[in-house]
Design an enzyme around this catalytic site. Structure first.
Site, PDB file in Angstrom:
ATOM      1  N   TYR A 107      -0.878  -3.280  -1.976  1.00 32.88           N
ATOM      2  CA  TYR A 107      -0.146  -3.266  -2.835  1.00 32.88           C
ATOM      3  C   TYR A 107       0.480  -2.032  -3.000  1.00 32.88           C
ATOM      4  CZ  TYR A 107      -4.231  -7.151  -3.382  1.00 32.88           C
ATOM      5  OH  TYR A 107      -5.211  -8.332  -3.163  1.00 32.88           O
ATOM      6  N   ASP A 160       2.289  -1.647  -5.707  1.00 31.07           N
ATOM      7  CA  ASP A 160       2.862  -2.808  -7.366  1.00 31.07           C
ATOM      8  C   ASP A 160       4.488  -2.302  -7.417  1.00 31.07           C
ATOM      9  OD1 ASP A 160       0.440  -4.446  -7.145  1.00 31.07           O
ATOM     10  OD2 ASP A 160      -0.872  -2.415  -8.242  1.00 31.07           O
ATOM     11  N   GLY A 175       6.531  -1.265  -5.615  1.00 36.61           N
ATOM     12  CA  GLY A 175       7.913  -1.253  -4.530  1.00 36.61           C
ATOM     13  C   GLY A 175       7.940  -2.640  -4.499  1.00 36.61           C
ATOM     14  N   GLU A 176       7.093  -4.018  -4.231  1.00 39.83           N
ATOM     15  CA  GLU A 176       6.689  -5.069  -3.554  1.00 39.83           C
ATOM     16  C   GLU A 176       7.201  -6.285  -5.298  1.00 39.83           C
ATOM     17  OE1 GLU A 176       3.948  -4.423   0.173  1.00 39.83           O
ATOM     18  OE2 GLU A 176       3.073  -4.718  -1.629  1.00 39.83           O
ATOM     19  N   TYR A 177       6.271  -5.605  -6.283  1.00 39.36           N
ATOM     20  CA  TYR A 177       6.520  -6.180  -7.161  1.00 39.36           C
ATOM     21  C   TYR A 177       7.019  -5.921  -8.773  1.00 39.36           C
ATOM     22  CZ  TYR A 177       1.729  -7.995  -5.112  1.00 39.36           C
ATOM     23  OH  TYR A 177       0.950  -8.566  -4.175  1.00 39.36           O
ATOM     24  N   LEU A 178       7.871  -4.523  -8.413  1.00 40.75           N
ATOM     25  CA  LEU A 178       8.356  -4.031  -9.738  1.00 40.75           C
ATOM     26  C   LEU A 178       7.184  -4.209 -10.912  1.00 40.75           C
ATOM     27  CD1 LEU A 178      12.021  -5.075  -9.203  1.00 40.75           C
ATOM     28  CD2 LEU A 178      10.735  -3.076  -7.966  1.00 40.75           C
ATOM     29  N   TYR A 213      -5.398  -6.525 -11.689  1.00 42.18           N
ATOM     30  CA  TYR A 213      -5.872  -5.166 -12.739  1.00 42.18           C
ATOM     31  C   TYR A 213      -4.461  -4.754 -13.978  1.00 42.18           C
ATOM     32  CZ  TYR A 213      -9.081  -1.907 -10.541  1.00 42.18           C
ATOM     33  OH  TYR A 213     -10.397  -1.505  -9.518  1.00 42.18           O
ATOM     34  N   HIS A 223     -11.725   0.469  -2.483  1.00 38.72           N
ATOM     35  CA  HIS A 223     -10.162   0.099  -2.105  1.00 38.72           C
ATOM     36  C   HIS A 223      -9.954   1.515  -2.421  1.00 38.72           C
ATOM     37  CE1 HIS A 223     -10.895  -2.022  -5.991  1.00 38.72           C
ATOM     38  NE2 HIS A 223     -10.155  -0.563  -6.496  1.00 38.72           N
ATOM     39  N   HIS A 249      -6.664   3.521  -5.410  1.00 38.23           N
ATOM     40  CA  HIS A 249      -4.965   3.389  -6.330  1.00 38.23           C
ATOM     41  C   HIS A 249      -4.125   4.396  -6.015  1.00 38.23           C
ATOM     42  CE1 HIS A 249      -6.899  -0.192  -8.397  1.00 38.23           C
ATOM     43  NE2 HIS A 249      -8.467   0.820  -8.118  1.00 38.23           N
ATOM     44  N   GLU A 308      11.784  21.324   3.862  1.00 33.12           N
ATOM     45  CA  GLU A 308      10.863  19.925   3.692  1.00 33.12           C
ATOM     46  C   GLU A 308      10.083  19.279   4.265  1.00 33.12           C
ATOM     47  OE1 GLU A 308      14.560  17.462   1.644  1.00 33.12           O
ATOM     48  OE2 GLU A 308      14.665  17.611   3.573  1.00 33.12           O
TER      49      GLU A 308
HETATM   50 NI    NI Z   1     -10.157  -0.078  -8.416  1.00 31.36          NI
END
Ligand code: NI
Length: 693
Positions: free
Chosen positions: A308, A310, A312-315, A394, A448, A450, A497
């Site tokens: 996920y 969180d 960019g996909e869910y704002l 979460y 997972h 984060h 860069e």
């Molecule tokens: Ni966790």
């Protein structure tokens, strides 16, 4: 100036007054005017929804020019992303708030990402799935009806499936809920996933892997029976500041000690810190969490796609909590409301969305001198600016700390509920399942990560900066190092860069220095700040995995780019269902030189989470952070002028032998030379209670 159609049809509204600062968050009146402009567009339909509304920031040069009095106040612009729920028509607009003119319009064709997922779409998923015979039959095969389960729709990612091309896809799991107050996370209906086109309102595929038991354990952490009898003996802790807090807030402008900054709030990034300066010297032009990714490790056919973005996909800014005094924040608290747009484009106020307060942070500096008898101590404190957002299972807090000594910290706090699975049981050889922990009987919690991307638009003493990688270097025994004790540091400029993809390395104490190429101390050192990363793994997925291309920012701890106002999000603008390669890979493609330039740092920090029993049924807070410290930014410790603590016991010179007589004078009881010589802090506490208690 244009007149706009009032959405209530009562009257035309005028252009809202411009805020006094070009970086001010959009006001409710500005959001209203944006909505009116959109409603008058010919392509707007009854199914048009506002996926995003936010300030289109003026380029840095325009803001700094305005501050110097050389340029006019930049035009107020809004960025608006519109989704037609039925046709899936997706547009990205920049509007002039003053004139209502559409300054830029991009129509997404779906090949390079989709607009973020709307709440309206999440809500549709249950309706769509429950109307599908295959879904109902798969539930029935597990002894369930649609009324027994809640659905958890999630972002689809991108796996190149032809059936999903250019379609708005969500994937959904089901969780059984035993009663309306029963937490469904405890009862995943594993082995069952539906892929849904939310615009066409169709289930396009069901992945059904039989053989999983539904875990029966309770996740009801709010149930007094599960909590047990309350822990006794905890005395109250109260934080009081009888004379108030030490910071001032004027609109979005904050002053505290030598710090000045602006704060604002955005539906996508949440809290944004702007134009931080210390004693009038610029440090950080803009800081925010530009993206985050939560990739899961379980390759099972039902959940290999779980990852996920969180931001960019869910704002995630949209899911900001309204905070409560004494619950989320304690002490002398100042709140700021967050003003966002809802999916119909109307202003929505999140009351108390941002919390600001001061915290005592222990000892700032201290020394008792052997020779002079001097004994001094000062206390550190920090200004805390924070918000909490709940994204599904979460809850994330993002806490920015400013310290008296010029240090800046950003800390992510993680709590809430683990994402769960049905624990598949041990492998054939008896070893535990390698991709999830069993945290309660039959209940799995897939491994997972984060990973957060902080976008740090630095301006250390101005916009001409360079980023140096500094490593500790062990030196071999040699003619000049005959005893082998020598070590030194290497300082390597990140020249362009494409050289900037760097990984933290605790073994060499690796840090990244952001140095001015124009300003120096009186000793000739460049003034600088240093980014101290926390050494934790970057993205663990295989480099050829879909998520590695989509979250390229997370494959390294640091990228550096030359400032470009269009480069705002580490995974690109349209993250949802993006095939990969957006954001950082595009930003560094031009390989711009970075020495003496206006640089932006993209720092990935975070956690790799192998869940433990203690994380169930609700997780104690976990933390991930990074620190920016001044490094030769000042000529000396900048906190010598911090007053000694108010307690007479901590007054300058207290505790020194030659001040013993003064102590006798100051306190009701006689001084005990040995006691003061020992200068134990605890002893002083007891002494204070006797004298002043
Ligand atoms: Ni966790």
């Amino acid at each position: 100036m244009t007149t706009m159609i009032d959405v209530d049809g009562s009257s035309a509204t005028a252009t809202p007054p411009s805020p006094q600062h070009p970086l001010s968050s959009l006001t409710a009146a500005e959001i209203e005017s944006v909505r009116a402009v959109v409603q008058a567009l010919p392509e707007t339909t009854e199914w048009t929804r506002f996926a995003y509304v936010g300030l289109e920031e003026p380029p840095k040069g325009e803001v700094l020019g305005w501050e110097r009095g050389e340029l006019p106040l930049p035009e107020r612009k809004a960025r608006v992303q519109l989704l037609d729920l039925r046709s899936a028509r997706s547009t990205d607009l920049v509007l002039s708030i003053g004139s209502g003119a559409v300054l830029r319009e991009t129509v997404l064709d779906g090949t390079a990402g989709q607009l973020p997922i709307l709440d309206a779409e999440f809500e549709e998923v249950g309706v769509i799935a429950n109307a599908d015979e295959r879904w109902v039959a798969a539930l029935a095969a597990r002894g369930l009806t649609v009324d027994d389960v809640v659905l958890v729709p999630l972002s689809a990612g991108h796996y190149g499936y032809p059936a999903e091309e250019k379609r708005r896809i969500l994937r959904t799991f089901a969780f059984q809920q035993f009663s309306p107050t029963d937490h469904p996370w405890a009862h995943p209906v594993d082995g069952l996933t539906a892929y849904i086109d939310v615009a066409d309102r169709a289930v396009i595929e069901i992945i059904d892997t039989p053989g999983f038991e539904i875990p029966q354990t309770s996740g009801n952490f709010d149930d007094p029976e599960l909590q047990g009898s309350p822990l006794t003996g905890l005395m109250p802790i109260q934080i009081t500041q009888p004379e108030g807090s030490s910071f001032t807030v004027d609109g979005e402008e904050v002053s505290w000690g030598e710090w000045k900054l602006r704060i604002s709030f955005d539906a996508r990034e949440g809290l944004i810190l702007r134009q931080l300066s210390f004693a009038g010297r610029p440090v950080l032009y803009r800081g925010s969490i530009s993206e985050m990714i939560v990739p899961y490790a379980d390759p099972a056919p039902n959940r290999f796609w779980q990852n996920y973005f969180d931001t960019g996909e869910y704002l995630f800014g949209r899911y900001t909590n309204e905070l409560e005094l004494g619950c989320d924040c304690v002490g002398d608290i100042t709140y700021l409301d967050a003003v966002l747009a809802d999916e119909l484009g109307a202003p929505r106020v999140v009351r108390n969305g941002v919390c600001m307060h001061e915290e005592d942070f222990g000892t700032l500096w201290k020394h008792s001198d052997l020779f002079t008898g001097s004994s001094e101590v000062r206390r550190q404190r920090r200004l805390v600016i924070s918000f909490f957002t709940t994204v599904g299972n979460y809850d994330y807090g993002f806490f920015w700390y400013l310290y008296l000594d010029g240090t800046i910290e950003c800390e992510a706090k993680l709590t809430g509920i683990l994402f769960t699975s049905a624990y598949p049981g041990a492998e054939e050889d008896g070893s535990p399942y390698p991709f999830a922990s069993e945290v309660a009987p039959g209940l799995g919690a897939p491994y997972h990560q984060h990973l957060f991307s902080a976008r740090l638009d630095m301006t250390v003493d101005g916009v001409a900066n360079v980023v140096n990688e500094i490593d500790a270097v062990r030196l071999p025994i040699s003619e000049t190092n005959p005893y082998g004790n020598a070590f030194t540091k290497s300082v390597t400029p990140i020249a362009s860069e494409k050289q900037s993809g760097r990984v933290a390395d605790g073994a060499v104490n690796r840090v990244w220095q952001i140095a001015s190429t124009e300003k120096a101390t009186s000793l000739g050192q460049p003034t600088s700040y240093v980014l101290f990363p926390t050494e934790t793994p970057t993205l663990m997925a295989d480099p050829d995995a879909s998520v590695s291309a989509r979250a390229a920012f997370a494959t390294k701890n640091l990228f550096v780019t030359k400032y470009d106002p269009a480069e705002r999000y580490a995974a690109g603008d349209f993250v949802n269902q993006h095939p990969g390669g957006g954001g950082i890979p595009q930003f560094i493609e031009g390989d711009e030189p970075l020495i003496g330039e206006d640089v932006v740092l993209w720092h990935t920090f975070g956690l790799t989470h192998f869940p433990r029993n203690e994380d169930w049924p609700v997780m104690p807070m976990d933390y991930a952070k990074f620190t920016l410290k001044p490094y030769n930014f000042f000529e000396r410790n900048p906190t010598l002028n911090v007053p000694a603590p108010a307690s007479a016991h901590c007054a300058p010179g207290h505790g020194a032998h030659h001040h013993a007589e003064q102590d006798v004078h100051d306190h009701s009881g006689p001084a005990v030379p040995g006691h003061h010589g020992a200068h134990g802090h605890e002893a002083h506490g007891g002494h204070a209670a006797r004298s002043h208690g």
